[in-house]
Write an enzyme that holds these catalytic residues in place. Structure first.
Site, PDB file in Angstrom:
ATOM      1  N   HIS A 193       0.857  -1.186   0.000  1.00  0.00           N
ATOM      2  CA  HIS A 193       0.000   0.000   0.000  1.00  0.00           C
ATOM      3  C   HIS A 193       0.906   1.254   0.000  1.00  0.00           C
ATOM      4  O   HIS A 193       2.024   1.200   0.521  1.00  0.00           O
ATOM      5  CB  HIS A 193      -0.882  -0.047   1.263  1.00  0.00           C
ATOM      6  CG  HIS A 193      -1.831   1.100   1.363  1.00  0.00           C
ATOM      7  ND1 HIS A 193      -1.451   2.341   1.833  1.00  0.00           N
ATOM      8  CD2 HIS A 193      -3.134   1.200   1.031  1.00  0.00           C
ATOM      9  CE1 HIS A 193      -2.489   3.155   1.785  1.00  0.00           C
ATOM     10  NE2 HIS A 193      -3.524   2.487   1.306  1.00  0.00           N
ATOM     11  N   VAL A 195       1.343   3.799   1.809  1.00  0.00           N
ATOM     12  CA  VAL A 195       1.985   4.262   3.054  1.00  0.00           C
ATOM     13  C   VAL A 195       3.109   3.340   3.511  1.00  0.00           C
ATOM     14  O   VAL A 195       3.863   3.700   4.411  1.00  0.00           O
ATOM     15  CB  VAL A 195       0.983   4.436   4.227  1.00  0.00           C
ATOM     16  CG1 VAL A 195      -0.073   5.466   3.894  1.00  0.00           C
ATOM     17  CG2 VAL A 195       0.358   3.121   4.642  1.00  0.00           C
ATOM     18  N   LYS A 196       3.252   2.160   2.910  1.00  0.00           N
ATOM     19  CA  LYS A 196       4.236   1.168   3.389  1.00  0.00           C
ATOM     20  C   LYS A 196       5.626   1.438   2.777  1.00  0.00           C
ATOM     21  O   LYS A 196       5.801   2.398   2.041  1.00  0.00           O
ATOM     22  CB  LYS A 196       3.730  -0.237   3.082  1.00  0.00           C
ATOM     23  CG  LYS A 196       2.325  -0.530   3.645  1.00  0.00           C
ATOM     24  CD  LYS A 196       2.302  -0.629   5.169  1.00  0.00           C
ATOM     25  CE  LYS A 196       0.919  -0.535   5.782  1.00  0.00           C
ATOM     26  NZ  LYS A 196      -0.001  -1.617   5.503  1.00  0.00           N
ATOM     27  N   HIS A 197       6.592   0.564   3.063  1.00  0.00           N
ATOM     28  CA  HIS A 197       7.987   0.843   2.662  1.00  0.00           C
ATOM     29  C   HIS A 197       8.169   0.981   1.160  1.00  0.00           C
ATOM     30  O   HIS A 197       8.931   1.823   0.697  1.00  0.00           O
ATOM     31  CB  HIS A 197       8.915  -0.257   3.172  1.00  0.00           C
ATOM     32  CG  HIS A 197       9.169  -0.199   4.633  1.00  0.00           C
ATOM     33  ND1 HIS A 197       8.345  -0.802   5.550  1.00  0.00           N
ATOM     34  CD2 HIS A 197      10.146   0.407   5.345  1.00  0.00           C
ATOM     35  CE1 HIS A 197       8.813  -0.573   6.763  1.00  0.00           C
ATOM     36  NE2 HIS A 197       9.898   0.160   6.665  1.00  0.00           N
TER      37      HIS A 197
END
Ligand SMILES: *Cc1c(COP(=O)(O)O)cnc(C)c1O
Length: 394
Positions: A193, A195-197
């Protein structure tokens, strides 16, 4: 989940909006996607195994199975673990709702076990105390990016014949006692997603060393069918067999091309995340109002989130006022997470009321997540810290 770059109406600050998390996309990422859009395969093509092999190489796992979301990856992991109606799965309540929902998708029963007050990671002793003859698996959640105590959890899982699953949606790039996240559980789940790394828009992957788990998940993401469209095209065959019930959890080739391009930047991004967290640690050490959570000595934290604890004894105010003051300064703070067992669905359907996990419930009252993403500038960090110093005067 409320995330992303949206600026809330509450903010009338002249400063640019600083979200708590956001993706980083450059021209190389865009070119990689465009190249696939011009190719023959938009889905089930060659970029999917390339991305799976690259994440496997990065994490040290033998196999990766890419799917359309982290939630789909959790569901696939539950399927691989053989979770069926009546089976119990132990998990912590300090996580995103999807961790528990994936158990329910399979007809399993989510059993919440409390967290360690210092780290908010699943407390191995609390997990063991919840084991019954119906328990089939334990899900460890690497909250904020800090790996759980996997040696302890592995010993418990082995003692009771349970599958150990890692919800590592926060911890891609982390290590535990020198071993990388991706190799610490029987099945390890990542989310891509924004917002992830690293991101593929929506997307996820399950890592495993077991070929039988890999094969079950490869069929599961494709309706339970044992071959995909490209395999049949290449072998010139029309025949396929559906042996188990599956879903359409396939990820596209242009998403995997984006993921591959993103992965090449991950080591630099993690370095920058740790640098920003280090600046926060140092400055918050001088404040009495906001404190960082404890870091285990034997892990490398991947810092998906920078979570702090508000100290109400040192404050004259409540969290709503603190939260609003950050938003008014155009700073996107957040709260991770409302304990899942307190969600209306879980209370109503599973009877999980307050008192079930007292450590998680008490911690929730104090949580505040500060902005953290790799393209944050040093002056952004200073702006957040100025606002942190200001909450003493609220
Ligand atoms: C993001 C996340 C998920 C779900 O991933 P999606 O890709 O949004 O479906 C699951 N568990 C945790 C802990 C997460 O942070």
């Amino acid at each position: 989940m409320s995330h992303g770059p949206a600026r809330p109406p509450a903010s009338n600050s002249a400063a640019p909006w600083l979200p708590y998390a956001r993706q980083s996309i450059d021209e190389a990422d865009i070119a990689a996607v465009v190249e696939v859009l011009r190719s023959d395969w938009l889905t089930t093509g060659p970029a999917v195994p390339r991305f799976e092999e690259a994440v496997a190489a990065f994490t040290g796992a033998r196999y990766g199975v890419a799917v359309s979301s982290g939630t789909g990856a959790l569901h696939a992991a539950m399927h691989a673990a053989g979770i069926q109606p009546g089976d119990e799965v132990i998990l912590p309540p300090i996580t995103f709702v999807a961790t528990a929902n994936a158990v329910v998708f399979q007809g399993g029963t989510p059993v919440f076990a409390d967290v360690d007050p210092e780290t908010l990671l699943l407390d191995p002793a609390a997990a063991e105390a919840r084991i019954t003859p119906r328990t089939k698996a334990i899900v460890a959640v690497d909250y904020a990016g800090q790996p759980c105590d996997y040696d302890e959890l592995r010993a418990i899982a082995d003692r009771h014949g349970l599958v150990l699953i890692a919800d590592a949606c926060h911890s891609l790039g982390g290590t535990y006692r020198g071993r990388p996240v991706g190799t610490l559980a029987d099945l390890t789940v990542f989310s891509f997603h924004p917002v992830k790394h690293i991101t593929t828009g929506e997307g996820g992957m399950v890592m495993t060393d077991r070929p039988d788990y890999r094969d079950r998940m490869t069929a599961f993401r494709n309706h339970g069918i044992d071959t995909d469209h490209r395999q049949r095209a290449e072998s010139g065959s029309w025949f396929y067999e559906m042996n188990e019930l599956g879903y359409n959890y396939r990820i596209t080739d242009f998403q995997c091309a984006l993921g591959l391009s993103q992965l090449s930047k991950l080591p630099d991004w993690i370095r920058r995340r740790r640098e920003i967290a280090g600046s926060y640690d140092l400055a918050l050490g001088a404040l009495s109002t906001l404190r960082p959570f404890k870091r285990r000595k034997d892990v490398d934290h991947a810092y998906h989130l920078y979570v702090t604890r508000l100290d109400f004894a040192a404050l004259n105010t409540d969290r709503r006022k603190v939260f609003r003051s950050f938003l008014e300064q155009a700073i996107g703070v957040n709260v991770h997470y409302i304990p899942v067992h307190l969600q209306p669905y879980y209370r109503r359907r599973w009877g999980t009321d307050a008192g079930l996990c007292p450590v998680a419930e008490a911690a929730y009252q104090h949580l505040l997540t500060l902005p953290l993403f790799p393209t944050m500038k040093d002056q952004d960090v200073q702006r957040v810290l100025e606002a942190c110093r200001g909450i003493g005067e609220l």
